[in-house]
Design an enzyme around this catalytic site. Structure first.
Site, PDB file in Angstrom:
ATOM      1  N   LEU A 124       0.822  -1.212   0.000  1.00  0.00           N
ATOM      2  CA  LEU A 124       0.000   0.000   0.000  1.00  0.00           C
ATOM      3  C   LEU A 124       0.857   1.263   0.000  1.00  0.00           C
ATOM      4  O   LEU A 124       0.381   2.349   0.303  1.00  0.00           O
ATOM      5  CB  LEU A 124      -0.951  -0.004   1.203  1.00  0.00           C
ATOM      6  CG  LEU A 124      -1.893  -1.204   1.285  1.00  0.00           C
ATOM      7  CD1 LEU A 124      -2.815  -1.084   2.496  1.00  0.00           C
ATOM      8  CD2 LEU A 124      -2.717  -1.336   0.014  1.00  0.00           C
ATOM      9  N   SER A 126       3.717   2.398   1.727  1.00  0.00           N
ATOM     10  CA  SER A 126       4.134   3.139   2.917  1.00  0.00           C
ATOM     11  C   SER A 126       5.367   3.981   2.631  1.00  0.00           C
ATOM     12  O   SER A 126       5.535   5.071   3.205  1.00  0.00           O
ATOM     13  CB  SER A 126       4.405   2.176   4.082  1.00  0.00           C
ATOM     14  OG  SER A 126       5.383   1.213   3.727  1.00  0.00           O
ATOM     15  N   ASP A 171       3.012   5.729  -7.389  1.00  0.00           N
ATOM     16  CA  ASP A 171       2.795   5.764  -5.943  1.00  0.00           C
ATOM     17  C   ASP A 171       2.854   7.184  -5.399  1.00  0.00           C
ATOM     18  O   ASP A 171       1.959   7.638  -4.677  1.00  0.00           O
ATOM     19  CB  ASP A 171       3.829   4.888  -5.227  1.00  0.00           C
ATOM     20  CG  ASP A 171       3.673   3.416  -5.563  1.00  0.00           C
ATOM     21  OD1 ASP A 171       2.663   3.059  -6.185  1.00  0.00           O
ATOM     22  OD2 ASP A 171       4.571   2.630  -5.211  1.00  0.00           O
ATOM     23  N   TYR A 221      10.922  -8.467 -10.838  1.00  0.00           N
ATOM     24  CA  TYR A 221      10.481  -7.130 -11.255  1.00  0.00           C
ATOM     25  C   TYR A 221      11.439  -6.577 -12.305  1.00  0.00           C
ATOM     26  O   TYR A 221      11.024  -6.109 -13.370  1.00  0.00           O
ATOM     27  CB  TYR A 221      10.424  -6.213 -10.035  1.00  0.00           C
ATOM     28  CG  TYR A 221      10.044  -4.778 -10.337  1.00  0.00           C
ATOM     29  CD1 TYR A 221       8.710  -4.386 -10.406  1.00  0.00           C
ATOM     30  CD2 TYR A 221      11.013  -3.802 -10.554  1.00  0.00           C
ATOM     31  CE1 TYR A 221       8.353  -3.072 -10.679  1.00  0.00           C
ATOM     32  CE2 TYR A 221      10.669  -2.486 -10.832  1.00  0.00           C
ATOM     33  CZ  TYR A 221       9.336  -2.128 -10.883  1.00  0.00           C
ATOM     34  OH  TYR A 221       8.998  -0.828 -11.166  1.00  0.00           O
TER      35      TYR A 221
END
Length: 386
Positions: A124, A126, A171, A221
């Site tokens: 999420l 942070s 983000d 990734y």
């Protein structure tokens, strides 16, 4: 968020009151995964889980940081900053300070306490909440009059250059530009964006944290980025104007299919299809058509699992378990993959039952206890009353 407890911790630790409190949210992404670094489209939102920061100047050249979540203190000089291996959370703060100074912003020493209710490792963001929170705090503390895009880009550079993570811009963008009850469709190539409403009395956003994070995530990734880039190179051989997968079409990809590895083809196909799903989902939100959004969430997960191969057994199980529940409109893995959360659209009247079903099924299958978060869409980073 945890404004009061952070303010109290600041007072106890530094024996003074903070100048103000900054509230910096976490973020979700409804759809558009792994598209940001391919110059594609994403559809994120800021949420009601986040980080609060209390801050005040200290008339020195030293910055003192207290993490309430880790019960740790870290100090550094504005004249000398080096990444910390022992306390990696401090790198996000030092990275932002470093970017501010590189941009010619004049800073002095400060004291800061921070803490939050974003579950660590849940995907999420942070880290982006902390970067944008400290950046916004410094802007307010020293009256720097930063443009929002400058804050977003400096927070992203901090993660690149100090934390060592080559993240996309989504983000930090969502944390700064968030708007209550709205998703934001961002064009990661032009940086143009548009808000789409999500305020529905019938359905809620529910996150299911798998509580697993497989070690593959970082290496895979980087590998996915390389695979996409190799596909672009072949496309460029036929159409020199193609600079990223954003510039290519499915028809063009089909033409080069015999020339590329099947795995590379699958990676590129997923990205192109996901971009189209993001565009369509924005239109669905505009017309308040959540059932159509839900169908695209399932399609997105299928692509992430089968074509992009960044899901895992646990995430696939969570998504598949929802398919037979008519009160769930859609579900997919969210984030980089190999663990973390699924995002689900669930009928409000069924929320308690949904949690019971999914917890029990997951516990029986893997012996793990799910963490479940019902989230609301909130504003981006802002100063709150102390």
């Amino acid at each position: 968020m945890v404004n009061d407890s952070v303010s109290i911790s600041f007072f106890h630790h530094f024996e003074k009151k903070p100048s103000f409190i900054i509230q910096s949210p976490g973020r979700i992404n409804l759809i558009g995964e792994h598209t940001d670094y391919n110059n594609g489209f994403v559809l994120p939102a800021a949420i009601n889980l986040g980080i609060s920061l209390a801050i005040a100047p200290n008339q020195s050249s030293t910055c003192n940081i207290f993490s309430t979540d880790y019960s740790e203190t870290f100090s550094f000089s504005l004249q000398s900053m080096e990444p910390s291996k022992e306390q990696p959370w401090a790198n996000y703060i030092m990275g932002v300070v470093n970017e501010f100074q590189k941009a010619g912003k004049k800073l002095s020493g400060f004291d800061c306490a921070f803490g939050g209710d974003i579950p660590i490792g849940s995907g999420l963001s942070s880290s982006a909440a902390l970067e944008c929170g400290i950046g916004f705090a410094l802007d307010q503390l020293y009256s720097l009059d930063l443009e929002q895009w400058d804050l977003i880009k400096m927070a992203q550079k901090a993660e690149h250059n100090f934390a060592g993570v080559q993240c996309g811009i989504m983000d930090q963008f969502a944390v700064v530009q968030g708007k209550k009850d709205h998703f934001i469709r961002l064009d990661c190539k032009s940086l143009e964006f548009e808000y789409f409403p999500f305020k529905n009395s019938q359905f809620s956003i529910v996150l299911c944290n798998s509580m697993v994070k497989h070690a593959l995530v970082d290496s895979e990734y980087n590998k996915r980025r390389e695979e996409c880039e190799s596909g672009v190179k072949v496309l460029q051989g036929h159409w020199p104007s193609i600079m990223s997968l954003r510039d290519a079409s499915l028809a063009q990809l089909e033409k080069i299919k015999p020339e590329v590895d099947p795995i590379v083809y699958n990676r590129c196909r997923y990205i192109l299809e996901e971009n189209e799903r993001v565009l369509q989902s924005g239109n669905d939100l505009h017309h308040h058509d959540l059932p159509s959004v839900g169908k695209k969430l399932y399609q997105s997960h299928e692509g992430l699992s089968k074509l992009y191969e960044v899901s895992c057994e646990e995430l696939d199980f969570l998504v598949e378990t929802t398919r037979d529940i008519p009160e769930v409109l859609g579900s997919r893995m969210m984030g980089g993959g190999f663990g973390g959360c699924t995002i689900n659209l669930v009928e409000n009247s069924f929320l308690d039952k949904f949690e019971s079903i999914i917890r029990s099924a997951y516990k029986n299958q893997f012996g793990l206890d799910l963490e479940i978060y019902r989230v609301a869409i909130e504003n981006g980073v802002e100063k709150v009353n102390n």
